[in-house]
Motif scaffolding. Sequence first.
Motif, PDB file in Angstrom:
ATOM      1  N   MET A   1      52.160  32.259  39.012  1.00  0.00           N
ATOM      2  CA  MET A   1      51.565  31.826  40.280  1.00  0.00           C
ATOM      3  C   MET A   1      51.929  32.782  41.379  1.00  0.00           C
ATOM      4  SD  MET A   1      49.773  29.436  41.363  1.00  0.00           S
ATOM      5  CE  MET A   1      49.119  29.262  43.012  1.00  0.00           C
ATOM      6  N   ASP A  44      44.017  13.877  38.687  1.00  0.00           N
ATOM      7  CA  ASP A  44      43.547  14.682  37.550  1.00  0.00           C
ATOM      8  C   ASP A  44      43.343  16.144  37.961  1.00  0.00           C
ATOM      9  OD1 ASP A  44      43.525  12.477  35.973  1.00  0.00           O
ATOM     10  OD2 ASP A  44      41.352  12.372  35.710  1.00  0.00           O
ATOM     11  N   ARG A  45      42.751  16.328  39.130  1.00  0.00           N
ATOM     12  CA  ARG A  45      42.494  17.685  39.590  1.00  0.00           C
ATOM     13  C   ARG A  45      43.762  18.456  39.889  1.00  0.00           C
ATOM     14  NH1 ARG A  45      37.594  19.411  40.750  1.00  0.00           N
ATOM     15  NH2 ARG A  45      35.999  17.809  40.839  1.00  0.00           N
ATOM     16  N   THR A  46      44.625  17.814  40.656  1.00  0.00           N
ATOM     17  CA  THR A  46      45.726  18.562  41.264  1.00  0.00           C
ATOM     18  C   THR A  46      47.058  18.370  40.577  1.00  0.00           C
ATOM     19  OG1 THR A  46      46.288  16.743  42.766  1.00  0.00           O
ATOM     20  CG2 THR A  46      44.592  18.275  43.517  1.00  0.00           C
ATOM     21  N   GLY A  47      47.151  17.356  39.731  1.00  0.00           N
ATOM     22  CA  GLY A  47      48.439  17.056  39.127  1.00  0.00           C
ATOM     23  C   GLY A  47      49.398  16.384  40.094  1.00  0.00           C
ATOM     24  N   GLN A 333      46.373  22.303  45.546  1.00  0.00           N
ATOM     25  CA  GLN A 333      46.280  23.262  44.431  1.00  0.00           C
ATOM     26  C   GLN A 333      46.945  24.598  44.753  1.00  0.00           C
ATOM     27  OE1 GLN A 333      42.047  22.918  43.775  1.00  0.00           O
ATOM     28  NE2 GLN A 333      42.377  21.939  41.787  1.00  0.00           N
TER      29      GLN A 333
ATOM     30  N   ALA B   4      50.146  25.935  41.122  1.00  0.00           N
ATOM     31  CA  ALA B   4      49.474  24.941  40.299  1.00  0.00           C
ATOM     32  C   ALA B   4      50.325  24.859  39.044  1.00  0.00           C
ATOM     33  CB  ALA B   4      48.054  25.385  39.979  1.00  0.00           C
ATOM     34  N   ILE B 226      31.989  21.532  35.288  1.00  0.00           N
ATOM     35  CA  ILE B 226      32.837  21.463  36.486  1.00  0.00           C
ATOM     36  C   ILE B 226      32.546  20.171  37.254  1.00  0.00           C
ATOM     37  CG2 ILE B 226      33.500  22.584  38.633  1.00  0.00           C
ATOM     38  CD1 ILE B 226      32.297  25.196  37.494  1.00  0.00           C
ATOM     39  N   LEU B 337      43.363  28.181  39.309  1.00  0.00           N
ATOM     40  CA  LEU B 337      42.815  26.861  39.012  1.00  0.00           C
ATOM     41  C   LEU B 337      42.578  26.701  37.518  1.00  0.00           C
ATOM     42  CD1 LEU B 337      40.138  26.385  41.831  1.00  0.00           C
ATOM     43  CD2 LEU B 337      42.438  25.448  41.716  1.00  0.00           C
ATOM     44  N   PRO B 338      42.683  25.475  37.035  1.00  0.00           N
ATOM     45  CA  PRO B 338      42.294  25.220  35.643  1.00  0.00           C
ATOM     46  C   PRO B 338      40.800  25.533  35.490  1.00  0.00           C
ATOM     47  CG  PRO B 338      43.414  23.315  36.612  1.00  0.00           C
ATOM     48  CD  PRO B 338      43.130  24.258  37.724  1.00  0.00           C
ATOM     49  N   GLY B 341      38.634  23.020  36.832  1.00  0.00           N
ATOM     50  CA  GLY B 341      39.104  22.484  38.111  1.00  0.00           C
ATOM     51  C   GLY B 341      39.989  21.264  38.006  1.00  0.00           C
ATOM     52  N   ARG B 342      40.268  20.825  36.769  1.00  0.00           N
ATOM     53  CA  ARG B 342      41.099  19.612  36.603  1.00  0.00           C
ATOM     54  C   ARG B 342      42.289  19.921  35.708  1.00  0.00           C
ATOM     55  NH1 ARG B 342      36.314  18.371  35.022  1.00  0.00           N
ATOM     56  NH2 ARG B 342      34.880  17.579  36.608  1.00  0.00           N
ATOM     57  N   ILE B 343      43.467  19.594  36.191  1.00  0.00           N
ATOM     58  CA  ILE B 343      44.663  19.817  35.389  1.00  0.00           C
ATOM     59  C   ILE B 343      44.658  18.868  34.196  1.00  0.00           C
ATOM     60  CG2 ILE B 343      47.153  19.382  35.434  1.00  0.00           C
ATOM     61  CD1 ILE B 343      47.175  20.881  38.115  1.00  0.00           C
ATOM     62  N   VAL B 344      44.245  17.627  34.441  1.00  0.00           N
ATOM     63  CA  VAL B 344      44.106  16.681  33.323  1.00  0.00           C
ATOM     64  C   VAL B 344      42.694  16.855  32.760  1.00  0.00           C
ATOM     65  CG1 VAL B 344      44.083  14.264  32.638  1.00  0.00           C
ATOM     66  CG2 VAL B 344      45.687  15.060  34.403  1.00  0.00           C
TER      67      VAL B 344
END
Lengths: 441, 441
Positions: A1, A44-47, A333, B4, B226, B337-338, B341-344
């Motif tokens: 990162m 879900d997006r950002t953790g 993020q 992230a 996405i 970014l994943p 766009g979602r980490i999960v």
Amino acid sequence: MKAAPHFSDKTANSNSLRLAIAGLGTVGCGVIKLLQEQASSLTDRTGKQLVVTAVSARDRTKDRQIDLSSFRWYDNPVELASDETIDCVLELIGGAEGPARDLVEASLKAGKAVITANKALIALHGKELAQLSKTHNAPLYYEASVAGAIPAVKIVREGLAGDIIKTIGGILNGTCNYILTTMEETGQSFEAVLKEAQEKGFAEAEPSTDIDGWDTAHKLAILANIAFKPLQFDSLTVEGIRSITASDLGFARKLGYKVKLLGMARQHQDGSIEAWVRPCLVPEKAKLAQVDNVFNALTWEGNYSGPMTISGRGAGEGPTASAVLADIIDYAQGMRLPLWGRIVEQEETAARSVASLKSAFYVRLLVDDTPGVMADISAVLRDQGISVHLIAQHEFKLEQVYLTVITHPVANSHITDAAARLRELNSVHGAPLIVTIESLC
Amino acid sequence: MKAAPHFSDKTANSNSLRLAIAGLGTVGCGVIKLLQEQASSLTDRTGKQLVVTAVSARDRTKDRQIDLSSFRWYDNPVELASDETIDCVLELIGGAEGPARDLVEASLKAGKAVITANKALIALHGKELAQLSKTHNAPLYYEASVAGAIPAVKIVREGLAGDIIKTIGGILNGTCNYILTTMEETGQSFEAVLKEAQEKGFAEAEPSTDIDGWDTAHKLAILANIAFKPLQFDSLTVEGIRSITASDLGFARKLGYKVKLLGMARQHQDGSIEAWVRPCLVPEKAKLAQVDNVFNALTWEGNYSGPMTISGRGAGEGPTASAVLADIIDYAQGMRLPLWGRIVEQEETAARSVASLKSAFYVRLLVDDTPGVMADISAVLRDQGISVHLIAQHEFKLEQVYLTVITHPVANSHITDAAARLRELNSVHGAPLIVTIESLC
């Protein structure tokens, strides 16, 4: 990162981000609703968990249709800046001065991230805020300040970052666009439509910020600062829509144009930047001509990417709240960008005067319906070196008619000089209206 | 500076980022030119020097009008992945398999950042690539893979991240849009216009990827992945423009429509996703109807942000290179970014079948010009429960005429059943053409 050089991060290892919201109008309440509704999707997006912990507004007792009981309440928004349990302050109060400015400055000084929808604040005090953000490692986000739901700041600051932008601008004020659209469709006067818009909530009780072009100018300045270099806000030429009549809209339409309040900025070969807000005649086939009512649109042209146009809702609870949410997610993020997108900042410069800018013009005059008038007017234009593309006469009343003139491209100063001379003619009544014809990108 | 969660960064403390470019076609060469031309501006933005250190292409001797002498040359692009002096690999080779896929996978496994313009690769192998990117802390950027200069990925993955998207799609293939526009304007046949487009370089010698809808499907799949959740690519319904005739374009125009190849995806109440590519009749007042020639456009509607449309150049050296540059800058500025766009992450699911989707349809038939034909056809439609909005007859030749039917909304399966029945009628010649009428957002 990777860290952008001038930000460090205190919240990198936390799984929860604590937000404070100052200002609980429609946008502030919309953000609270959206955060609640989207909570699991945002995680879900950002953790991370995005949690509102504190709020501030003028009136604690007002019924806002949302439950505020789980948030700490502050009567004084500026105190949010010194609350150690807050990571990020959302300034949704508005206004270039007063509590909004105090809160944003204090929050940045305290090293907190700030998200704002405040176009006036960013346009007028961007220079100082950029410096505070840098000095205190505190990122400042302002997507919601320009064109509501349209991700204008992101597109220009990130999406176009690899290109050289030549022109950028558009229809940036929904109130003016609604008024012009309605005047054209109904033939009603500016005053009547404004009154109706105020009753419907599309215009403020004190409408000057919108209809005199200042709101558009704030947004344009922000876009130009990102696209080109920081401009001194007071160097912009700003003109609103009060002088446009329903007749003008009709005449323009007959000539193949629509009238739109545009804010446009262009970089010239010598590096100078033009940046102005004024009503313009736009060719009816142009993309911007097809953007009506409260919709906003942004158009630009890059050396490499070519022309692009985006249209969408420029204001309102949902559109603005969704832009604020996008900033919250960017923050969560780890997106950290300098205010204008450049680590190496440039000096503020003045926009060039519009006097030397060349364009075609629409000129509308009320004249006596007598022989020789057209010859007198043509002579004045000829003497000012103005070449005429078209003159048309429109019935008005028994002894007076409207004349509309479309010129070939000419410097703005020539047309204003000519207007002053025309006004002196005995056969001309009142001040001629001069409107730029903007052929866009 | 926040990380992230699933990326770490090896280059955080370096002031120089070393790029390798694989594939030196027009886009690869355009990126080199743009990096050189914009070097100081890019350093102002990012605080870093962005330096191309290595390149790979098939033919070292080809004259590309740029000086490659300062770059290390690799005959085999995959070897770039193991070059320790490279931070970021730009894959501009193309193709879902072969060296492009091998290079991207090997680079991610080596922990290198990857930037690609390869829509087929991302659409078909996104699931595996997302996993590799996550496992090896290697970010993967693909802005240039969708709609050229339009920052489509950024808008959807970041700008709309706070909203719930209901519909997304648009005109995503410039070749098809050019062919349809030219057929409409000139009345020429599909074959003639395709040949002309190939001669002008607007269409490939092997045009199937474009005109049979696959290129649009790749881009649509990326957008849907996405905006909603990952889709199984082979569950998309894909139909190209070969069956559209110049007559259809004329008939549609008379009825107030234009024909566009659209890729659209929608989330239904039950969470299912429709995602399809097919030629559609679009109301001529719709924003997409005004996007002609090689231009692309993306349209979407969010629950909060409302409808938006963006148009611009979807291909070509400059537009694509500027999108690649935006990715390079995102990388240099620390954006991680994943993939979607979602980490999960969510499981891949199938798009729902178009059979149950309801819309109005355009049906065009070649029929005998004899009494009773219209009654026969109306009876078939009635028996299938299809309500007719309009039937029109168009002259063709002495004993045959074209009939065009506009239906009221009906399930796709009913209209295909009806088409099969219509084809069996003695008075109907050939297969009826069925085209969806897409009222957009």
